[in-house]
Design a protein around this motif. Structure first.
Motif, PDB file in Angstrom:
ATOM      1  N   GLN A  69      -1.526  20.821 -25.165  1.00 58.85           N
ATOM      2  CA  GLN A  69      -2.420  20.851 -26.317  1.00 58.85           C
ATOM      3  C   GLN A  69      -3.773  20.296 -25.911  1.00 58.85           C
ATOM      4  N   GLY A  70      -4.828  20.764 -26.574  1.00 64.66           N
ATOM      5  CA  GLY A  70      -6.134  20.250 -26.206  1.00 64.66           C
ATOM      6  C   GLY A  70      -7.255  20.803 -27.041  1.00 64.66           C
ATOM      7  N   ALA A  71      -8.469  20.523 -26.587  1.00 62.90           N
ATOM      8  CA  ALA A  71      -9.674  20.933 -27.300  1.00 62.90           C
ATOM      9  C   ALA A  71     -10.685  21.489 -26.315  1.00 62.90           C
ATOM     10  N   ALA A  72     -11.504  22.413 -26.802  1.00 64.82           N
ATOM     11  CA  ALA A  72     -12.561  23.014 -25.995  1.00 64.82           C
ATOM     12  C   ALA A  72     -13.920  22.581 -26.529  1.00 64.82           C
ATOM     13  N   LEU A  73     -14.843  22.349 -25.615  1.00 66.08           N
ATOM     14  CA  LEU A  73     -16.217  22.035 -25.998  1.00 66.08           C
ATOM     15  C   LEU A  73     -16.976  23.346 -26.198  1.00 66.08           C
ATOM     16  N   ILE A  74     -17.490  23.542 -27.406  1.00 67.41           N
ATOM     17  CA  ILE A  74     -18.208  24.767 -27.755  1.00 67.41           C
ATOM     18  C   ILE A  74     -19.605  24.400 -28.247  1.00 67.41           C
TER      19      ILE A  74
END
Length: 214
Positions: A69-74
Motif C-alpha cells: 500500500q502507498g501513496a504517489a506524489l502528484i
C-alpha cells in the motif's frame, strides 16, 4: 484543484477503463535486481521513476505488488488533478505538491506515509523537468525518513513519443514491457551543500543506470 461535475467524473471512469484495457494488451518481463518482489510489505520504501515512464506504472505496481500500500506524489497543477483522480481510482493514495525543496508540505505528508510503514512513489524530474534531472526533494525525504530508494523503470519494445519536455512515452498495444526494479539505494546524511549535491547525483546516476532508451 478537484475534479467536479458528472461529466468530469465520467471522463475519469472512461479514461481509467481505456488505460486498463490498453495495459492488459502488454506483455511483461520482470528484472528484479533488488529483490523488491520479496521485500516484506512492512518495510516501507520510496519508489523513484522518471516522469516519461509514468503512464502505466501505477497499473504495473498494482499488478506485481498487490500486497503493498502507498501513496504517489502528484503535481498540484490543473493537469495533475486529472492524473490524481486516475491514480486514486487504480487504488493508490495521492499527495498533491512538488518534489522540490519548496514542496515542504508534500514532503511532510510523504514522510508521514513512510512512518506508517507504507510506500511512496515519486517522479523526481517532474512535473516540469529537465528530463532525467533529479530534484532535491526525494533526497531530503530519504534522509529524513531513513527509507531506501528503489529505482523503478520501464523499457518498451515499441512505443510512441510525445513532443513535450520529456518526450513522454506511450507503449504501443501488444508491445513487450521490461519492468526493471533497481537495487535499494540508501541516501546518507549530509552536512554541506557539496555533500548534498554529491548524494543527489549518486541517486540520479543509480536511476540512469537502468535507462536504455532515452
Amino acid at each position: 484543484m478537484k475534479i467536479e461535475g458528472w461529466r468530469a467524473r465520467w471522463l475519469i471512469v472512461i479514461g481509467f477503463w481505456l488505460l486498463r484495457i490498453w495495459e492488459r494488451t502488454l506483455r511483461y518481463e520482470v528484472d528484479d535486481r533488488g529483490d523488491l518482489l520479496v521485500r516484506p510489505a512492512t518495510e516501507s520504501a520510496i519508489g523513484a521513476v522518471w516522469h516519461n515512464r509514468l503512464l502505466v506504472m501505477p497499473l504495473v505496481l498494482k499488478r506485481f505488488f498487490p500486497h503493498r500500500q502507498g501513496a504517489a506524489l502528484i503535481s498540484a497543477s490543473r493537469d495533475g488533478a486529472w492524473i490524481a483522480a486516475l491514480v486514486q481510482r487504480i487504488g493508490f493514495d495521492v499527495v498533491r505538491g512538488s518534489s522540490s525543496r519548496q514542496g515542504a508540505t508534500a514532503m511532510l505528508q510523504l514522510g508521514d506515509v513512510l512512518a506508517r510503514g507504507r510506500d511512496v512513489v515519486i517522479a523526481p524530474d517532474g512535473p516540469r523537468g529537465p528530463a532525467y534531472e533529479l530534484g532535491p526533494g526525494i533526497v531530503l525525504l530519504a534522509q529524513r525518513s531513513g527509507a531506501a530508494v528503489f529505482p523503478l523503470h520501464l523499457e518498451y519494445s515499441s512505443c510512441w513519443r510525445l513532443k513535450n519536455w520529456d518526450r513522454f512515452i506511450l507503449p504501443r498495444p501488444f508491445s513487450k514491457v521490461r519492468v526493471i526494479l533497481g537495487r535499494p539505494h540508501q541516501v546518507v546524511a549530509t552536512k554541506t551543500e557539496t555533500e548534498f549535491e554529491s548524494e543527489r547525483l549518486r541517486l540520479q546516476n543509480a536511476m540512469m543506470a537502468l535507462v536504455e532508451r532515452r
